[in-house]
Write a protein that holds these residues in place. Sequence first.
Motif, mmCIF file in Angstrom:
data_model
loop_
_atom_site.group_PDB
_atom_site.id
_atom_site.type_symbol
_atom_site.label_atom_id
_atom_site.label_comp_id
_atom_site.label_asym_id
_atom_site.label_seq_id
_atom_site.Cartn_x
_atom_site.Cartn_y
_atom_site.Cartn_z
ATOM 1 N N ALA A 49 0.827 -1.215 0.000
ATOM 2 C CA ALA A 49 0.000 0.000 0.000
ATOM 3 C C ALA A 49 0.858 1.261 0.000
ATOM 4 N N LEU A 50 2.005 1.203 0.675
ATOM 5 C CA LEU A 50 2.888 2.362 0.766
ATOM 6 C C LEU A 50 3.680 2.613 -0.518
ATOM 7 N N THR A 51 3.732 1.621 -1.400
ATOM 8 C CA THR A 51 4.582 1.744 -2.594
ATOM 9 C C THR A 51 3.829 1.554 -3.909
ATOM 10 N N ALA A 52 2.552 1.192 -3.845
ATOM 11 C CA ALA A 52 1.817 0.827 -5.062
ATOM 12 C C ALA A 52 1.749 1.960 -6.071
ATOM 13 N N ASN A 53 1.750 3.209 -5.597
ATOM 14 C CA ASN A 53 1.645 4.356 -6.503
ATOM 15 C C ASN A 53 2.969 5.088 -6.669
ATOM 16 N N PHE A 54 4.070 4.379 -6.434
ATOM 17 C CA PHE A 54 5.383 5.012 -6.530
ATOM 18 C C PHE A 54 5.570 5.737 -7.862
ATOM 19 N N ALA A 55 5.172 5.110 -8.953
ATOM 20 C CA ALA A 55 5.382 5.703 -10.282
ATOM 21 C C ALA A 55 4.483 6.905 -10.536
ATOM 22 N N LEU A 56 3.414 7.026 -9.746
ATOM 23 C CA LEU A 56 2.477 8.150 -9.919
ATOM 24 C C LEU A 56 2.826 9.358 -9.055
ATOM 25 N N LEU A 57 3.632 9.159 -8.035
ATOM 26 C CA LEU A 57 3.859 10.217 -7.042
ATOM 27 C C LEU A 57 4.312 11.551 -7.638
ATOM 28 N N PRO A 58 5.172 11.568 -8.667
ATOM 29 C CA PRO A 58 5.573 12.876 -9.212
ATOM 30 C C PRO A 58 4.420 13.667 -9.828
ATOM 31 N N PHE A 59 3.316 12.988 -10.141
ATOM 32 C CA PHE A 59 2.210 13.652 -10.834
ATOM 33 C C PHE A 59 0.950 13.780 -9.979
ATOM 34 N N LEU A 60 0.901 13.062 -8.842
ATOM 35 C CA LEU A 60 -0.368 12.889 -8.141
ATOM 36 C C LEU A 60 -0.940 14.196 -7.618
ATOM 37 N N ASP A 61 -0.118 15.017 -6.971
ATOM 38 C CA ASP A 61 -0.628 16.283 -6.446
ATOM 39 C C ASP A 61 -1.160 17.170 -7.566
ATOM 40 N N LYS A 62 -0.434 17.216 -8.684
ATOM 41 C CA LYS A 62 -0.872 18.035 -9.815
ATOM 42 C C LYS A 62 -2.198 17.522 -10.371
#
Length: 377
Positions: A167-180
Amino acid sequence: MSNLVRIAPGALIIGKPLPWTVYDAEGNILLKQGYVIQTNIQLEQLFERGLFYPRRSDTPEPEPEAPEDIRPRNPFSDYPQLLRTLEYALRAIEDQSPDAQRRVIGLANLVARCCREAPDPCLALVHLYSVEPTAYEQTLFYAIICHFVAEQLLMDEKRILVLLGAALTANFALLPFLDKLNHSRARLSDDQRAVIHKHPELSAAALERAGVDNRLLLKIVAQHHEEPDGSGYPKGLTSEDILQEARIVALAERYTAMITRRAYRERFSITQARDALSQAGKTPGDRRIHRALLDALTPHPPGALVRLANNEVAVITRRGDAYRGTVAQAIVNPTGNRYIGAFKRDCSRPDYRVLQVEVPEMLPSMDYGQLWEFDRT
């Protein structure tokens, strides 16, 4: 104080409780964690007065595990540390550090311990900070929700830790874009859609490059957007091929998304989210997972604002069960004025029964240490 730094623009959000205590230049507390900025004027004054918070670069990098730390967990005071430890764990994956897996599992251990020792405050974190969470906050919420679902399903402790790590790593590839993405009203571009659809595999691949070799964890990450009817991604798997843990992560993400405010839509109330989940579930296995979450939360989860039968507004601080009633702390009196302090209410009593969940336009400021009685320990 040398370890304090001026608050950067964008670090504070109107309507969202402060995630950390704010100090002045001498280190005196000016605003406690849980204070809610109500207007733009207050926000501007806050920056103009030169308030400070602990400088991240001046604090030691957290260790992935601290077995000698036997202090009782206080999720509210731990919240900044949890987020900072998550940041370092994800950075270790990005840097392909040799201790990346140890950091992820170490953080999973810390989250699990917080959930075991202070379950109601941990669930309160999810609901109090769900107004407009950062990508890191969302990620932490996923892990907390997964823990409570897994406990309801009687999963063993080792498997729960792997689930939390996923759960802590599943969206690792999305993190640079998630807030935007969360703050954008624009439709997704083709490139953005491509990244979203590939991110489970991209995240799993990044974990492998960083030396994460737990096959169950990697499989959960790769499958967490698959759907039982084959409509999910990236591989279009069907129910018999999808791990239960992957569906738990998907549910944690869905619930968090429901109760979170986004630029393109309003947040669901807790009642609306419960109603949606109670009617969802494409397979018996999915419906079992949904029921586990609903049972863990209860109709009035910690952190929810509710109106009581005597017309007070209170915040739920303890879930009810077969052995004890729901407990709330009244913070607004029947005439709509804020109490100085708070008053404990046993919601099993007729005068204090919960009439409805409140959905205020702006959360009131709260002293979490006082409401959950950590200040007395």
